[in-house]
Design a protein around this motif. Structure first.
Motif, mmCIF file in Angstrom:
data_model
loop_
_atom_site.group_PDB
_atom_site.id
_atom_site.type_symbol
_atom_site.label_atom_id
_atom_site.label_comp_id
_atom_site.label_asym_id
_atom_site.label_seq_id
_atom_site.Cartn_x
_atom_site.Cartn_y
_atom_site.Cartn_z
ATOM 1 N N PRO A 100 0.753 -1.167 0.089
ATOM 2 C CA PRO A 100 -0.020 0.029 0.059
ATOM 3 C C PRO A 100 0.872 1.254 0.054
ATOM 4 C CG PRO A 100 -0.062 -1.134 2.097
ATOM 5 C CD PRO A 100 0.604 -2.013 1.238
ATOM 6 N N ILE A 101 0.415 2.349 -0.676
ATOM 7 C CA ILE A 101 1.176 3.514 -0.749
ATOM 8 C C ILE A 101 0.659 4.482 0.109
ATOM 9 C CG2 ILE A 101 1.814 5.481 -2.613
ATOM 10 C CD1 ILE A 101 1.506 3.281 -4.540
ATOM 11 N N LEU A 102 1.672 5.135 1.078
ATOM 12 C CA LEU A 102 1.028 6.185 1.675
ATOM 13 C C LEU A 102 0.815 7.446 1.030
ATOM 14 C CD1 LEU A 102 3.496 5.947 4.819
ATOM 15 C CD2 LEU A 102 0.987 5.281 4.686
ATOM 16 N N ASN A 103 0.043 8.104 1.301
ATOM 17 C CA ASN A 103 -0.421 9.463 0.797
ATOM 18 C C ASN A 103 -1.120 10.583 1.985
ATOM 19 O OD1 ASN A 103 -3.255 8.964 0.817
ATOM 20 N ND2 ASN A 103 -3.084 7.915 -0.997
ATOM 21 N N ALA A 104 -1.327 11.661 1.679
ATOM 22 C CA ALA A 104 -1.975 12.545 2.826
ATOM 23 C C ALA A 104 -3.122 11.957 3.077
ATOM 24 C CB ALA A 104 -2.413 14.008 2.193
ATOM 25 N N LYS A 105 -3.968 11.359 2.452
ATOM 26 C CA LYS A 105 -5.426 10.786 3.060
ATOM 27 C C LYS A 105 -5.094 9.403 4.000
ATOM 28 C CE LYS A 105 -8.150 12.042 -1.053
ATOM 29 N NZ LYS A 105 -8.693 11.777 -2.086
ATOM 30 N N ASN A 106 -4.151 8.729 3.798
ATOM 31 C CA ASN A 106 -4.318 7.539 4.589
ATOM 32 C C ASN A 106 -3.030 7.643 5.535
ATOM 33 O OD1 ASN A 106 -1.951 6.885 2.933
ATOM 34 N ND2 ASN A 106 -3.155 5.390 1.838
ATOM 35 N N LYS A 107 -2.160 8.618 5.525
ATOM 36 C CA LYS A 107 -0.743 8.604 6.449
ATOM 37 C C LYS A 107 -1.081 8.352 7.975
ATOM 38 C CE LYS A 107 0.391 13.290 6.994
ATOM 39 N NZ LYS A 107 1.618 14.123 6.476
ATOM 40 N N ASN A 108 -2.395 8.764 8.389
ATOM 41 C CA ASN A 108 -2.880 8.368 9.785
ATOM 42 C C ASN A 108 -3.288 7.124 10.111
ATOM 43 O OD1 ASN A 108 -1.863 10.957 10.748
ATOM 44 N ND2 ASN A 108 -3.993 11.826 10.080
ATOM 45 N N ASP A 109 -3.432 6.067 8.903
ATOM 46 C CA ASP A 109 -4.044 4.741 9.285
ATOM 47 C C ASP A 109 -2.575 3.997 9.997
ATOM 48 O OD1 ASP A 109 -4.834 1.958 8.918
ATOM 49 O OD2 ASP A 109 -5.608 2.700 7.054
ATOM 50 N N ILE A 110 -2.612 3.678 11.055
ATOM 51 C CA ILE A 110 -1.454 2.836 11.769
ATOM 52 C C ILE A 110 -1.262 1.824 11.172
ATOM 53 C CG2 ILE A 110 -3.125 1.763 13.277
ATOM 54 C CD1 ILE A 110 0.506 3.331 13.911
ATOM 55 N N ARG A 111 -2.420 0.947 10.534
ATOM 56 C CA ARG A 111 -2.026 -0.378 9.874
ATOM 57 C C ARG A 111 -1.237 -0.339 8.625
ATOM 58 N NH1 ARG A 111 -4.122 -2.824 5.611
ATOM 59 N NH2 ARG A 111 -5.445 -0.892 5.383
ATOM 60 N N LEU A 114 2.278 0.648 9.778
ATOM 61 C CA LEU A 114 3.080 -0.397 10.251
ATOM 62 C C LEU A 114 3.470 -1.361 9.299
ATOM 63 C CD1 LEU A 114 0.783 -1.516 13.326
ATOM 64 C CD2 LEU A 114 3.189 -0.639 13.193
ATOM 65 N N MET A 115 2.522 -1.239 8.154
ATOM 66 C CA MET A 115 3.148 -2.159 6.885
ATOM 67 C C MET A 115 4.420 -1.669 6.207
ATOM 68 S SD MET A 115 0.858 -4.639 7.173
ATOM 69 C CE MET A 115 0.982 -5.528 5.554
ATOM 70 N N HIS A 116 4.692 -0.419 6.422
ATOM 71 C CA HIS A 116 5.838 0.116 5.897
ATOM 72 C C HIS A 116 7.095 -0.049 6.600
ATOM 73 C CE1 HIS A 116 3.164 1.982 3.024
ATOM 74 N NE2 HIS A 116 4.171 2.161 2.343
ATOM 75 N N LEU A 117 6.970 -0.534 7.709
ATOM 76 C CA LEU A 117 8.120 -0.821 8.938
ATOM 77 C C LEU A 117 8.664 -2.459 8.531
ATOM 78 C CD1 LEU A 117 6.725 0.278 12.185
ATOM 79 C CD2 LEU A 117 8.124 1.581 10.541
ATOM 80 N N SER A 118 9.893 -2.735 9.206
ATOM 81 C CA SER A 118 10.423 -4.123 8.920
ATOM 82 C C SER A 118 9.569 -4.864 9.848
ATOM 83 C CB SER A 118 12.108 -3.843 9.531
ATOM 84 O OG SER A 118 12.076 -3.882 10.817
#
Length: 166
Positions: A100-111, A114-118
């Motif tokens: 999933p790509i992060l953008n201004a609309k969804n960057k507060n979605d913790i899920r 978390l998917m962008h972490l190791s």
């Protein structure tokens, strides 16, 4: 709680299915949450949760050697290991597909964050924040050092802060 858990584990070890059902009811939401935040998919998390409890039930004889105090740690270790395997299988079958790509609309979605972490950053944050496990307990579950666990918690939080502030 410890006496109840100890009594419940004795009953489970004797083959009492009602006690096992209570055990599942007690831990299901915690196991599901870990699976959901690791995998990022509610259906896959539910299926994996069921597989984890089935694995616990099928290996009851081996797991009976574990003390009552550490049954929750054993359960979370199984959860982490099976989720890690599922992620590995998913990566193998989905080569070339992006997450999933992060953008201004969804960057507060913790899920999504978390998917962008190791994997280790993600799992230590999940176990620490949603299950309130101590650094020592997380270290035991992941079989890593206390200092590594502390580092992954710190680094994961820092990376989330950076993603939110961008």
């Amino acid at each position: 709680m410890m006496k109840m858990r100890s009594r419940m584990m004795k009953q489970i070890k004797k083959g009492d299915n009602r006690s096992f059902k209570k055990f599942v009811q007690h831990y299901h939401q915690s196991v599901y949450n870990v699976c959901y935040f690791i995998l990022g998919d509610c259906n896959e998390a539910e299926n994996l949760s069921k597989a984890i409890f089935l694995d616990v039930y099928n290996h009851l004889e081996e797991d009976c050697k574990v003390s009552d105090k550490t049954i929750s740690l054993l359960l979370f270790r199984k959860t982490v290991n099976l989720a890690r395997t599922r992620i590995s299988e998913r990566k193998h079958s989905e080569r070339g597909e992006k997450g999933p790509i992060l953008n201004a609309k969804n960057k507060n979605d913790i899920r999504l964050l978390l998917m962008h972490l190791s994997f280790k950053e993600r799992i230590v944050l999940i176990l620490n924040a949603s299950n309130h496990l101590s650094v020592q307990e997380i270290s035991e579950i992941l079989e890593i050092t206390h200092s590594d666990t502390t580092y992954f918690i710190w680094h994961g939080r820092e990376r989330i802060r950076e993603m939110i502030s961008q």
